[in-house]
Scaffold this motif. Sequence first.
Motif, PDB file in Angstrom:
ATOM      1  N   MET B   1      53.334 -68.618 -59.408  1.00 28.40           N
ATOM      2  CA  MET B   1      53.988 -67.387 -59.253  1.00 28.40           C
ATOM      3  C   MET B   1      53.532 -66.780 -60.736  1.00 28.40           C
ATOM      4  O   MET B   1      52.753 -66.642 -60.636  1.00 28.40           O
ATOM      5  N   ALA B   2      54.852 -66.976 -61.569  1.00 27.65           N
ATOM      6  CA  ALA B   2      53.694 -66.242 -62.869  1.00 27.65           C
ATOM      7  C   ALA B   2      52.748 -67.151 -63.319  1.00 27.65           C
ATOM      8  O   ALA B   2      51.832 -66.287 -64.136  1.00 27.65           O
ATOM      9  N   ALA B   3      52.406 -68.482 -63.018  1.00 30.66           N
ATOM     10  CA  ALA B   3      51.140 -68.991 -63.292  1.00 30.66           C
ATOM     11  C   ALA B   3      49.617 -68.507 -63.050  1.00 30.66           C
ATOM     12  O   ALA B   3      48.872 -67.883 -63.545  1.00 30.66           O
ATOM     13  N   THR B   4      50.061 -67.529 -61.776  1.00 28.16           N
ATOM     14  CA  THR B   4      48.849 -67.114 -61.459  1.00 28.16           C
ATOM     15  C   THR B   4      48.224 -65.746 -62.410  1.00 28.16           C
ATOM     16  O   THR B   4      47.103 -65.411 -62.113  1.00 28.16           O
ATOM     17  N   GLU B   5      49.205 -65.187 -62.868  1.00 28.56           N
ATOM     18  CA  GLU B   5      48.635 -64.187 -64.115  1.00 28.56           C
ATOM     19  C   GLU B   5      47.608 -64.613 -65.019  1.00 28.56           C
ATOM     20  O   GLU B   5      46.993 -63.640 -65.383  1.00 28.56           O
ATOM     21  N   HIS B   6      47.747 -65.709 -65.550  1.00 29.34           N
ATOM     22  CA  HIS B   6      46.883 -66.156 -66.511  1.00 29.34           C
ATOM     23  C   HIS B   6      45.720 -67.300 -65.596  1.00 29.34           C
ATOM     24  O   HIS B   6      44.553 -67.772 -67.199  1.00 29.34           O
ATOM     25  N   THR B   7      45.459 -67.184 -64.443  1.00 29.82           N
ATOM     26  CA  THR B   7      44.481 -67.892 -64.353  1.00 29.82           C
ATOM     27  C   THR B   7      43.564 -67.711 -63.751  1.00 29.82           C
ATOM     28  O   THR B   7      41.805 -68.096 -64.101  1.00 29.82           O
ATOM     29  N   HIS B   8      43.254 -66.317 -63.459  1.00 22.20           N
ATOM     30  CA  HIS B   8      42.375 -65.467 -62.808  1.00 22.20           C
ATOM     31  C   HIS B   8      41.164 -65.531 -63.950  1.00 22.20           C
ATOM     32  O   HIS B   8      39.940 -65.516 -64.076  1.00 22.20           O
ATOM     33  N   LYS B  52      53.437 -77.942 -82.158  1.00 21.60           N
ATOM     34  CA  LYS B  52      52.717 -78.896 -80.916  1.00 21.60           C
ATOM     35  C   LYS B  52      53.261 -78.751 -79.893  1.00 21.60           C
ATOM     36  O   LYS B  52      52.763 -77.826 -79.222  1.00 21.60           O
ATOM     37  N   ALA B  53      54.462 -78.832 -80.123  1.00 21.25           N
ATOM     38  CA  ALA B  53      55.668 -79.246 -78.315  1.00 21.25           C
ATOM     39  C   ALA B  53      55.701 -77.420 -78.467  1.00 21.25           C
ATOM     40  O   ALA B  53      55.735 -77.163 -76.804  1.00 21.25           O
ATOM     41  N   ALA B  54      55.994 -76.628 -79.211  1.00 22.95           N
ATOM     42  CA  ALA B  54      56.400 -75.187 -78.181  1.00 22.95           C
ATOM     43  C   ALA B  54      54.618 -74.568 -77.488  1.00 22.95           C
ATOM     44  O   ALA B  54      54.583 -74.452 -76.756  1.00 22.95           O
ATOM     45  N   PHE B  55      53.475 -75.193 -78.236  1.00 26.23           N
ATOM     46  CA  PHE B  55      51.526 -75.253 -77.364  1.00 26.23           C
ATOM     47  C   PHE B  55      51.865 -75.326 -76.296  1.00 26.23           C
ATOM     48  O   PHE B  55      51.236 -74.992 -75.200  1.00 26.23           O
ATOM     49  N   ILE B  56      52.692 -76.695 -76.123  1.00 24.16           N
ATOM     50  CA  ILE B  56      52.206 -77.710 -74.712  1.00 24.16           C
ATOM     51  C   ILE B  56      53.510 -76.987 -73.710  1.00 24.16           C
ATOM     52  O   ILE B  56      52.925 -76.592 -73.023  1.00 24.16           O
ATOM     53  N   HIS B  62      53.521 -73.566 -68.944  1.00 24.64           N
ATOM     54  CA  HIS B  62      53.605 -72.259 -68.713  1.00 24.64           C
ATOM     55  C   HIS B  62      54.578 -71.324 -68.805  1.00 24.64           C
ATOM     56  O   HIS B  62      55.489 -70.793 -68.148  1.00 24.64           O
ATOM     57  N   LEU B  63      55.770 -72.479 -69.784  1.00 20.24           N
ATOM     58  CA  LEU B  63      57.152 -71.668 -70.249  1.00 20.24           C
ATOM     59  C   LEU B  63      57.400 -70.378 -70.588  1.00 20.24           C
ATOM     60  O   LEU B  63      58.020 -69.905 -69.456  1.00 20.24           O
ATOM     61  N   ARG B  64      55.991 -70.142 -71.046  1.00 21.62           N
ATOM     62  CA  ARG B  64      56.155 -68.498 -71.712  1.00 21.62           C
ATOM     63  C   ARG B  64      55.986 -67.838 -70.606  1.00 21.62           C
ATOM     64  O   ARG B  64      55.568 -66.488 -70.712  1.00 21.62           O
ATOM     65  N   LEU B  68      63.107 -65.705 -68.180  1.00 22.58           N
ATOM     66  CA  LEU B  68      63.751 -65.918 -69.434  1.00 22.58           C
ATOM     67  C   LEU B  68      64.992 -66.801 -69.414  1.00 22.58           C
ATOM     68  O   LEU B  68      65.110 -67.647 -70.599  1.00 22.58           O
ATOM     69  N   ASN B  69      65.792 -66.041 -68.129  1.00 21.02           N
ATOM     70  CA  ASN B  69      66.951 -67.452 -67.833  1.00 21.02           C
ATOM     71  C   ASN B  69      65.749 -68.741 -67.613  1.00 21.02           C
ATOM     72  O   ASN B  69      66.948 -70.068 -68.445  1.00 21.02           O
ATOM     73  N   LEU B  70      64.825 -69.532 -67.232  1.00 23.66           N
ATOM     74  CA  LEU B  70      64.411 -70.715 -67.135  1.00 23.66           C
ATOM     75  C   LEU B  70      63.867 -71.127 -68.843  1.00 23.66           C
ATOM     76  O   LEU B  70      63.917 -72.454 -69.111  1.00 23.66           O
ATOM     77  N   ILE B  71      63.337 -69.733 -69.194  1.00 23.05           N
ATOM     78  CA  ILE B  71      62.963 -70.793 -70.563  1.00 23.05           C
ATOM     79  C   ILE B  71      64.709 -70.480 -71.254  1.00 23.05           C
ATOM     80  O   ILE B  71      64.526 -72.105 -72.362  1.00 23.05           O
ATOM     81  N   VAL B  72      65.701 -69.934 -71.778  1.00 28.68           N
ATOM     82  CA  VAL B  72      66.725 -70.621 -72.307  1.00 28.68           C
ATOM     83  C   VAL B  72      67.274 -71.617 -72.033  1.00 28.68           C
ATOM     84  O   VAL B  72      67.093 -72.293 -73.062  1.00 28.68           O
ATOM     85  N   THR B  73      67.228 -71.885 -70.986  1.00 31.12           N
ATOM     86  CA  THR B  73      67.265 -73.416 -70.302  1.00 31.12           C
ATOM     87  C   THR B  73      67.339 -74.162 -70.399  1.00 31.12           C
ATOM     88  O   THR B  73      67.789 -74.957 -71.392  1.00 31.12           O
ATOM     89  N   VAL B  74      65.378 -74.067 -70.846  1.00 35.44           N
ATOM     90  CA  VAL B  74      65.165 -75.264 -70.894  1.00 35.44           C
ATOM     91  C   VAL B  74      65.238 -75.499 -72.705  1.00 35.44           C
ATOM     92  O   VAL B  74      65.649 -76.521 -72.929  1.00 35.44           O
ATOM     93  N   ALA B  75      64.677 -74.315 -73.233  1.00 36.03           N
ATOM     94  CA  ALA B  75      64.489 -74.676 -74.927  1.00 36.03           C
ATOM     95  C   ALA B  75      65.705 -74.851 -75.513  1.00 36.03           C
ATOM     96  O   ALA B  75      65.739 -76.064 -76.294  1.00 36.03           O
TER      97      ALA B  75
END
Lengths: 205, 103
Positions: B1-8, B52-56, B62-64, B68-75
């Motif tokens: 999904m969103a991860a495909t954008e940055h693996t190219h 370091k935790a934010a980098f991981i 791929h959280l970034r 936003l819903n998922l980021i807020v829920t997790v973080a």
Amino acid sequence: MAKSQAAEMVPESLWSGGVSPFGVSWQKLMMWIFIITDGLLFAGLLAGYGFLRLASPQWPDQTQVFYMPFIAFMTFVLITSSATMGTAVGAARQRDRRWMVRGLVLTILGGLIFLGCQAYEWTHLIHQGARLYTNPWGVPHFTACFFVLTGFHGSHVLSGVIILTITLIRTLLGKTTPEGVEIAGLYWHFVDLVWVFIFTLFYLL
Amino acid sequence: MAATEHTHGGYRLYWVTWLWLLILTIFMLGFEVLRMPRFFMVLALIVFMLVKAAFIAGNFMHLRFERLNLIVTVAVGLLITGAVLFVLIYPDGLRVLQLSRTS
């Protein structure tokens, strides 16, 4: 006709969330929910450690107990295994099977090296007289915290190695999906994330 | 999904993140060697740990790249619970220490 007009008159609630409020599959969402709950477990364990540490009049100097270059090596292995896992996830997205297999094999290898290092560290401390509630350093809670924190983390690493081995076998059989690799990767990165906190709060502070 | 954008662009993101994590870890070990004042060392270690935790979470997990819903829920959930746990425990831990010294 009358029914559709009635539906138009009732606005959709702002809080309904739509079809997929998180924009991920349910499998991935379940892994994230598991990660949150498991993260809370480790937060509780680390908070318990923080309490015991604050309440103890003295605490052993970690550099005298542990060989820090060895702990740094363990950290290096885990960070590197996260990068190889990321490579496997990226390869899975690009349908690059060769790099996906390589990434998974290297990550499993990293996990096994880490577990070997942890087994060596535990054995070394036990030979020095460390037990769950007694140790030669005069602070009984010290080894209780050490064995509980690193033991829980180690069990997660072991689970991760098993999950990745199953993923590798499924990849070799052509049965895994890119998202399957990504979800396995999420768990592995979480294990690395927890180590960042244990490494800093237990070994360095 | 969103991860495909940055693996190219290949796997660069993961190895750049790995390099940053390595550099931050070396700095953290360096603080031990430098024997900085305790307060500054604790502050620096906690800041580096959170970076370091934010980098991981951001790059490896791929959280970034997620919604936003998922980021807020997790973080937010984890950060607030973690912070509340430590804020509640800190005074109690010190109180127990004082009691053990006076008794």
